[in-house]
Design an enzyme around this catalytic site. Structure first.
Site, PDB file in Angstrom:
ATOM      1  N   LYS A  19       3.896  -0.461  18.512  1.00 29.44           N
ATOM      2  CA  LYS A  19       4.125  -1.192  19.774  1.00 29.44           C
ATOM      3  C   LYS A  19       4.718  -2.576  19.460  1.00 29.44           C
ATOM      4  CE  LYS A  19       1.527  -3.744  23.197  1.00 29.44           C
ATOM      5  NZ  LYS A  19       2.138  -3.230  24.420  1.00 29.44           N
ATOM      6  N   HIS A 704       9.329   0.880  35.847  1.00 26.12           N
ATOM      7  CA  HIS A 704       9.134   1.094  34.407  1.00 26.12           C
ATOM      8  C   HIS A 704      10.241   0.459  33.579  1.00 26.12           C
ATOM      9  CE1 HIS A 704       6.668   4.451  36.040  1.00 26.12           C
ATOM     10  NE2 HIS A 704       5.851   3.934  35.164  1.00 26.12           N
TER      11      HIS A 704
HETATM   12  C1  LIG Z   1      -0.525   2.774  35.700  1.00 29.24           C
HETATM   13  N1  LIG Z   1      -0.752   3.312  34.422  1.00 29.24           N
HETATM   14  C2  LIG Z   1      -1.962   3.215  33.787  1.00 29.24           C
HETATM   15  C3  LIG Z   1      -2.480   4.357  33.167  1.00 29.24           C
HETATM   16  N2  LIG Z   1      -3.676   4.325  32.545  1.00 29.24           N
HETATM   17  C4  LIG Z   1      -4.376   3.180  32.533  1.00 29.24           C
HETATM   18  N3  LIG Z   1      -5.573   3.139  31.925  1.00 29.24           N
HETATM   19  N4  LIG Z   1      -3.903   2.042  33.102  1.00 29.24           N
HETATM   20  C5  LIG Z   1      -2.719   2.028  33.732  1.00 29.24           C
HETATM   21  O1  LIG Z   1      -2.326   0.987  34.246  1.00 29.24           O
HETATM   22  N5  LIG Z   1      -1.786   5.491  33.207  1.00 29.24           N
HETATM   23  C6  LIG Z   1      -0.555   5.640  33.925  1.00 29.24           C
HETATM   24  C7  LIG Z   1       0.166   4.362  33.995  1.00 29.24           C
HETATM   25  C8  LIG Z   1       0.664   4.023  32.639  1.00 29.24           C
HETATM   26  N6  LIG Z   1       1.151   2.736  32.664  1.00 29.24           N
HETATM   27  C9  LIG Z   1       0.767   1.720  31.888  1.00 29.24           C
HETATM   28  C10 LIG Z   1       1.326   0.515  32.219  1.00 29.24           C
HETATM   29  C11 LIG Z   1       1.052  -0.582  31.455  1.00 29.24           C
HETATM   30  C12 LIG Z   1       0.223  -0.493  30.387  1.00 29.24           C
HETATM   31  C13 LIG Z   1       0.027  -1.722  29.613  1.00 29.24           C
HETATM   32  O2  LIG Z   1       0.589  -2.732  29.958  1.00 29.24           O
HETATM   33  N7  LIG Z   1      -0.721  -1.732  28.535  1.00 29.24           N
HETATM   34  C14 LIG Z   1      -0.832  -2.927  27.777  1.00 29.24           C
HETATM   35  C15 LIG Z   1      -2.262  -3.180  27.378  1.00 29.24           C
HETATM   36  C16 LIG Z   1      -3.086  -3.588  28.551  1.00 29.24           C
HETATM   37  C17 LIG Z   1      -4.349  -4.272  28.083  1.00 29.24           C
HETATM   38  O3  LIG Z   1      -5.356  -3.639  27.927  1.00 29.24           O
HETATM   39  N8  LIG Z   1      -4.268  -5.531  27.789  1.00 29.24           N
HETATM   40  C18 LIG Z   1      -5.356  -6.331  27.272  1.00 29.24           C
HETATM   41  C19 LIG Z   1      -5.162  -6.619  25.812  1.00 29.24           C
HETATM   42  C20 LIG Z   1      -3.864  -7.300  25.590  1.00 29.24           C
HETATM   43  C21 LIG Z   1      -3.569  -7.552  24.135  1.00 29.24           C
HETATM   44  O4  LIG Z   1      -2.849  -6.797  23.525  1.00 29.24           O
HETATM   45  N9  LIG Z   1      -4.091  -8.644  23.597  1.00 29.24           N
HETATM   46  C22 LIG Z   1      -3.733  -9.061  22.274  1.00 29.24           C
HETATM   47  C23 LIG Z   1      -3.988 -10.551  22.146  1.00 29.24           C
HETATM   48  C24 LIG Z   1      -3.161 -11.341  23.118  1.00 29.24           C
HETATM   49  C25 LIG Z   1      -1.755 -11.518  22.693  1.00 29.24           C
HETATM   50  O5  LIG Z   1      -1.499 -12.230  21.714  1.00 29.24           O
HETATM   51  O6  LIG Z   1      -0.831 -10.966  23.352  1.00 29.24           O
HETATM   52  C26 LIG Z   1      -4.590  -8.304  21.286  1.00 29.24           C
HETATM   53  O7  LIG Z   1      -5.645  -7.788  21.674  1.00 29.24           O
HETATM   54  O8  LIG Z   1      -4.156  -8.188  20.145  1.00 29.24           O
HETATM   55  C27 LIG Z   1      -5.405  -7.613  28.050  1.00 29.24           C
HETATM   56  O9  LIG Z   1      -4.497  -7.875  28.824  1.00 29.24           O
HETATM   57  O10 LIG Z   1      -6.374  -8.340  27.876  1.00 29.24           O
HETATM   58  C28 LIG Z   1       0.041  -2.833  26.568  1.00 29.24           C
HETATM   59  O11 LIG Z   1       0.395  -3.925  26.079  1.00 29.24           O
HETATM   60  O12 LIG Z   1       0.360  -1.745  26.077  1.00 29.24           O
HETATM   61  C29 LIG Z   1      -0.353   0.704  30.044  1.00 29.24           C
HETATM   62  C30 LIG Z   1      -0.079   1.842  30.812  1.00 29.24           C
END
Ligand SMILES: CN1c2c(nc(N)[nH]c2=O)NC[C@@H]1CNc1ccc(C(=O)N[C@@H](CCC(=O)N[C@@H](CCC(=O)N[C@@H](CCC(=O)O)C(=O)O)C(=O)O)C(=O)O)cc1
Ligand SMILES: N[C@@H](CCS)C(=O)O
Ligand SMILES: [Zn+2]
Length: 768
Positions: A19, A704
């Site tokens: 990712k 998307h």
């Molecule tokens: C609507 N959709 C979803 C589905 N399933 C879900 N469980 N949720 C959904 O929304 N299925 C069908 C669709 C699929 N679509 C999506 C759309 C978007 C995402 C997405 O954006 N995923 C994010 C992760 C989201 C999350 O949990 N974020 C956390 C952790 C963020 C993070 O990575 N933090 C970093 C530290 C911060 C930094 O430096 O950036 C870390 O932990 O290392 C949060 O926001 O706190 C993605 O990035 O992939 C998924 C499905």
């Protein structure tokens, strides 16, 4: 010797490395060579993990930069012409199909992306032309990945999507009329060429996935298996031996088309253990059975004793040489490793098994049946202890939840009045214009939001500081919505890491993880919370933020919740209690939240159920009807506690609801928003045929992709919708939430959307 095998391994890496690399590449921060080097490193790492775990048959070509079906589309020369005419290099052309491309004068939307069977993974749909030709690329990924593993000393089993499934899962491009399955004859030579190349590269076996065999298939599709697999059989040892793989369901209803001349047949014995006897009796006289006994879709530790018994049954019928121990499906749907979970309660962690641990499980089972249980006594004893610990733990059972469930009365499923009364009341209190505009809930989850949440999680900022930050975010999105002149606002969901995980973290009965990411689509991942016991709501979950948002908004503010079925489906559910029971527990928790939101002054409440469709059993019939009954009841139970004047919205990010429209209607939501921008507006005809009276917002643009739709494009979509829907029914909104988008493109798209709505509002003003 009984071999162990894995059908596919998660590709993101232990720290979501893929990712990070792809997103860095898209942002221009790393070069294409860097991205490809990282992908290569990950493939190697994953092969070595499986090798170290003792897995005998390790897959290759299960890896994808974005989606495995998309690689095959490209390698088969099936990229639609609008992507191939710009001189993009192959990697960029591939990403253009996956996520659209709007740069340097090129402007192409992405291909349609849809659910992979009933999972939360999304694949890119092969989108085919009437004059479609296929041509194998000079350097197919299946071959180069195989060679890469071979160079590292690992002889793998390449994975391909089979020809029938590839076509069945595809569609005709817009304005094209081809029935994809009619292209079989043209497609087969490409497979023949690819299989021949794989053999020449040294592949002894190949896994050909034909999961569509679990569906009820049209006669033409069903009939396609025979010529395809006879053709392969006729090639003898010019091609690798074929493992014909099915998963996610049983194949008993299609058993007569199961090819006899393949080397092995794989079936999912976790979902459908009862198909074992029928499948065994339908195998060719030398065909091997690949027994999928380790769950590729859930995170529970395998009951090794039970799995060994199943494999032994197969061995008794077929002999040791004709049985392979396997995961039920690809492990793509499970997180990478349990070893990353440092914060899980050890009692609970002992019940789980992620991809790396499942790799060990298949190898232990194979050893147990090859050399006898004594050879793995220690592992079997430890496993029996874990299974027993979970079965008897007090943490799974909450008598108060059961008591409440036993007291549910029929009236709790119904709103106080019918829709006409309710909508009249809502129109009086909300005062919305024709073609009301709204969004689906989330606004961009910026890097800053994620950093602040991360700091809060790590204790680097206080709860008060984080709350202030979230309030400021809400203020900003309210202001932006004022400027955009939207009609029903949302608070933007900045406090939510994910629409399911967020709720899982606030509900009793759930466990949640820190690293258990699963790919959802492209570079996007989710961290499904895990239902470990009876579910209840210890305190309100969203009221504080929604109440604050209402207090600073001049227009109606929608409260946002995730519905019971979606919470359940996008979690890892319990496998010891029926899903209907878990959904009902979630519905009761959400019902309290809905009532609390209304009491806090939130009079438009959206309960998202995007996973309702994917939960639909894959085959029509009794099972499907039973599911729909309890799914609809859960939704109704969660929303029916409010007054007529409170408007209940629901949202679905899919448009294929023709086959269960009655259930959508039975939800009795006042307003539905549905994904529609990439589908044919003709699908909306069902609303006319079924005389659907309630309000509907079919998405007017795709979220998307970063691509900004023009005002004209949106008007064209609205025009198409108005062929089927009445102006007074129609809401104007995007396909889904905007959390994955950047602000610049979000604002630009919403300006165009609001302008388009205003155009129609004016045009139809006199009819109101
Ligand atoms: C609507 N959709 C979803 C589905 N399933 C879900 N469980 N949720 C959904 O929304 N299925 C069908 C669709 C699929 N679509 C999506 C759309 C978007 C995402 C997405 O954006 N995923 C994010 C992760 C989201 C999350 O949990 N974020 C956390 C952790 C963020 C993070 O990575 N933090 C970093 C530290 C911060 C930094 O430096 O950036 C870390 O932990 O290392 C949060 O926001 O706190 C993605 O990035 O992939 C998924 C499905
Ligand atoms: N309210 C959610 C729905 C996603 S399906 C969002 O806007 O992200
Ligand atoms: Zn959605």
């Amino acid at each position: 010797m009984v071999q162990s095998s894995i059908l596919g391994f998660p590709r993101m890496g232990v720290n979501r490395d893929l990712k990070k690399a792809t997103e860095a590449y898209w942002a221009g921060k790393i070069s294409q060579a860097d991205l490809l080097a990282e992908a290569k490193r990950l493939r190697l790492e994953h092969w070595n993990i499986q090798k170290k775990a003792g897995v005998d048959v390790i897959p290759s070509n299960d890896f994808a930069l974005y989606d495995q079906v998309l690689h095959q589309i490209q390698d088969f020369g099936a990229a639609p012409p609008k992507y191939t005419s710009h001189g993009l290099n192959p990697v960029d052309e591939y990403f253009a199909m996956g996520r659209g491309h709007q740069k340097n004068g090129i402007d192409v939307p992405s291909l349609e992306m849809v659910k992979w069977f009933d999972s939360n993974y999304h694949y890119v749909k092969p989108t085919l032309q009437d004059n479609q030709e296929f041509k194998l690329t000079a350097n197919p990924k299946a071959v180069s990945d195989f060679e890469e593993a071979k160079a590292a000393g690992i002889i793998t089993r390449p994975v391909l999507i089979g020809p029938v499934s590839f076509l069945h899962l595809g569609k005709a491009d817009r304005d094209q009329t081809v029935q994809p399955i009619d292209l079989l004859e043209k497609l087969i030579p490409v497979y023949v060429e690819l299989l021949t190349k794989l053999k020449a590269a040294g592949a002894e076996t190949v896994q050909i996935d034909e999961p569509t065999l679990v569906y009820d298939l049209p006669a033409k599709t069903k009939a396609a298996f025979k010529p395809a697999y006879e053709k392969f059989a006729a090639l003898g040892d010019k091609i690798p031996k074929i493992v014909f793989a099915t998963y996610f369901g049983d194949i008993v209803h299609n058993i007569e088309v199961l090819p006899k001349d393949v080397y092995a047949v794989h079936v999912d014995l976790v979902r459908n253990p009862e198909q074992l006897d029928t499948v065994i009796s339908a195998l060719g006289s030398k065909t091997v059975l690949s027994a999928g006994v380790v769950d590729g879709r859930n995170i529970w530790k395998t009951n090794l004793k039970r799995a060994i018994e199943t494999v032994e049954t197969a061995i008794q019928n077929l002999g040791k040489d004709r049985v392979i121990v396997a995961t039920s499906s690809s492990l793509l749907h499970t997180p990478h490793t349990l070893a990353s979970e440092k914060k899980l309660d050890p009692e609970i962690a002992d019940w789980f098994s992620f991809a790396c641990e499942k790799a060990v499980e298949v190898s232990v089972i194979a050893k147990a049946v090859t050399e006898g249980p004594a050879s793995v006594r220690e592992q079997l004893e430890a496993n029996a202890k874990s299974i027993q610990s979970r079965a008897t733990s007090k943490r799974t059972n909450d008598p108060a939840v059961k008591t409440r469930q036993s007291k549910i009365t029929p009236d709790m499923y119904n709103r106080r009045s019918e829709f006409p009364t309710r909508i009249a009341e809502q129109q009086r209190t909300l005062g919305l214009p024709l073609f009301p505009t709204t969004t689906i809930g989330s606004f961009p989850q910026t890097k800053e939001i994620r950093i602040q949440r991360n700091k809060f999680t790590k204790g680097e900022i206080t709860a008060g500081e984080y709350e202030k930050f979230i309030e400021k975010e809400i203020q900003d999105v309210v202001k932006i919505q004022e400027e955009l002149d939207l009609d029903v606002y949302v608070h933007g969901e900045p406090e939510r890491n994910d629409m399911v995980q967020y709720f899982g973290e606030r509900l009793d009965g759930y466990a949640f993880t820190t690293h258990a990411w699963v790919q959802s689509y492209g570079s996007r991942c989710v961290r499904p919370p895990i239902v470990v016991g009876d579910i209840s709501r210890p305190a309100p979950m969203t009221v504080k933020e929604s109440k604050y948002a209402v207090s600073i908004s001049k227009k109606p503010m929608k409260g946002m919740l995730t519905g019971p079925i979606t919470c359940l489906r996008w979690s890892f559910p319990r496998d010891d209690v029926h899903q209907s029971v878990q959904a009902e527990q979630l519905a009761l928790a959400l019902r309290d939240e809905v009532v609390d939101l209304e009491a806090a002054g939130v009079y438009v409440i959206q309960v998202d159920e995007p996973a309702l469709r994917e939960g639909l059993p894959l085959r029509a019939g009794k099972e499907r009807e039973a599911y729909l009954k309890w799914a609809v009841e859960s939704f109704r139970l969660s929303v029916s506690g409010v007054k007529d004047s409170t408007q209940i919205h629901s949202h679905f990010c899919y448009s294929e609801f023709q086959d269960f429209f009655h259930a959508i209607a039975a939800l009795d939501a006042d307003v539905l928003s549905i994904e529609n921008s990439k589908s044919d507006a003709k699908l909306l005809k069902v609303f006319v045929d079924e005389v659907y009276p309630r309000h509907i917002g079919p998405g007017v643009y795709d979220i998307h992709s970063p691509r900004v739709p023009s005002e004209q494009e949106i008007k064209d979509r609205i025009d198409e919708m108005l062929v089927y829907l009445k102006p007074e029914q129609l809401w104007i909104n995007p396909d889904c939430g905007l959390k994955t988008r950047q602000w610049a493109e979000t604002k630009a798209a919403l300006i165009n959307m609001v302008n388009a709505a205003k155009f129609y509002r004016q045009k139809y003003a006199s009819t109101k």
